[in-house]
Design an enzyme around this catalytic site. Structure first.
Site, PDB file in Angstrom:
ATOM      1  CE  LYS A 120      -1.744   2.472   3.159  1.00 51.58           C
ATOM      2  NZ  LYS A 120      -2.219   2.956   4.420  1.00 51.58           N
ATOM      3  CG  ASP A 138      -7.273   3.461   2.544  1.00 55.04           C
ATOM      4  OD1 ASP A 138      -8.189   3.038   1.805  1.00 55.04           O
ATOM      5  OD2 ASP A 138      -7.295   4.587   3.060  1.00 55.04           O
TER       6      ASP A 138
END
Ligand code: SF4
Length: 217
Positions: A120, A138
């Site tokens: 991420k 996320d």
């Protein structure tokens, strides 16, 4: 979900949200990377509050190593997991100095080899700093994508793979921000604000809830 609905979701969100930008404050690629590492399981607001003073004196890996782990903890102690984040930031700064002449590597694999930098974080960095169209996933992006029906996945990495495959090219760069902001302010975790939602007509979750109500009445 068909292509036309996917496109329509992004068009509608973009109309509402405008030109989306990261809500993290930063001065350069290095301070952006540090902010993203700090933002894991923390709000952007809490990160900005902590980095406001930190980034007055720390703008490079050398500044950070000179500051040291103990003093760094003093700046970031209001952020969750600050002990491990401080350790990672000091270690990644040392690696940047020793292996990359204090620059940030651009390759995804080299980014994810840095302490505290997962898929991420690396995707957010590549998207924001290198203009590489990545859809970092996320908690908001994961929830919204799976609720609406853009994806039907069990992990963030699977969601990213699906989103990057189905998202029209023109939305690849902004999709991450659009979905985050929609999740943060409208499609909230506990109480999604469906009555104010502009993409309600495309939402699988809403359709399912409506069907359940019709069935039980
Ligand atoms: S209709 Fe409700 S659940 Fe669906 S995207 Fe909108 S806010 Fe989220």
């Amino acid at each position: 979900m068909n292509k036309s609905s996917i496109n329509s979701i992004y068009i509608t969100l973009a109309k509402k949200i405008g030109e989306p930008k990261t809500e993290l404050n930063y001065h350069n690629p290095y301070t952006f990377l540090v902010s993203v590492v700090l933002s894991a399981q923390a709000t952007d607001k809490s990160v900005n509050n902590a980095t406001r003073d930190l980034f007055k004196s720390v703008k490079t890996p050398k500044n950070m190593v000179a500051l040291g782990e103990r003093k760094l903890k003093g700046y970031i102690k209001t952020i969750g997991l600050y002990n491990s984040k401080a350790k990672n930031i000091i270690n990644l700064s040392k690696i940047l100095i020793n292996d990359y002449k204090s620059k940030i590597p651009t390759e995804f694999k080299n980014l994810t080899n840095l302490p505290g930098v997962g898929n991420k974080t690396a995707s957010v960095y590549q998207n924001e700093i290198l203009n590489i169209p990545r859809i970092a996933v996320d908690t908001h992006v994961f929830r919204v994508s799976n609720r609406i029906g853009l994806a039907k996945t069990k992990t963030a990495d699977q969601t990213q793979a699906v989103l990057e495959q189905i998202t029209p090219k023109k939305w690849l760069k902004t999709a991450h921000h659009l979905l985050i902001l929609h999740g943060r302010y409208t499609c909230k975790s506990q109480k999604p604000m469906c009555d104010q939602c502009m993409i309600i007509e495309h939402c699988l979750h809403f359709k399912n809830e409506k069907n359940k109500k019709n069935f039980s009445s």
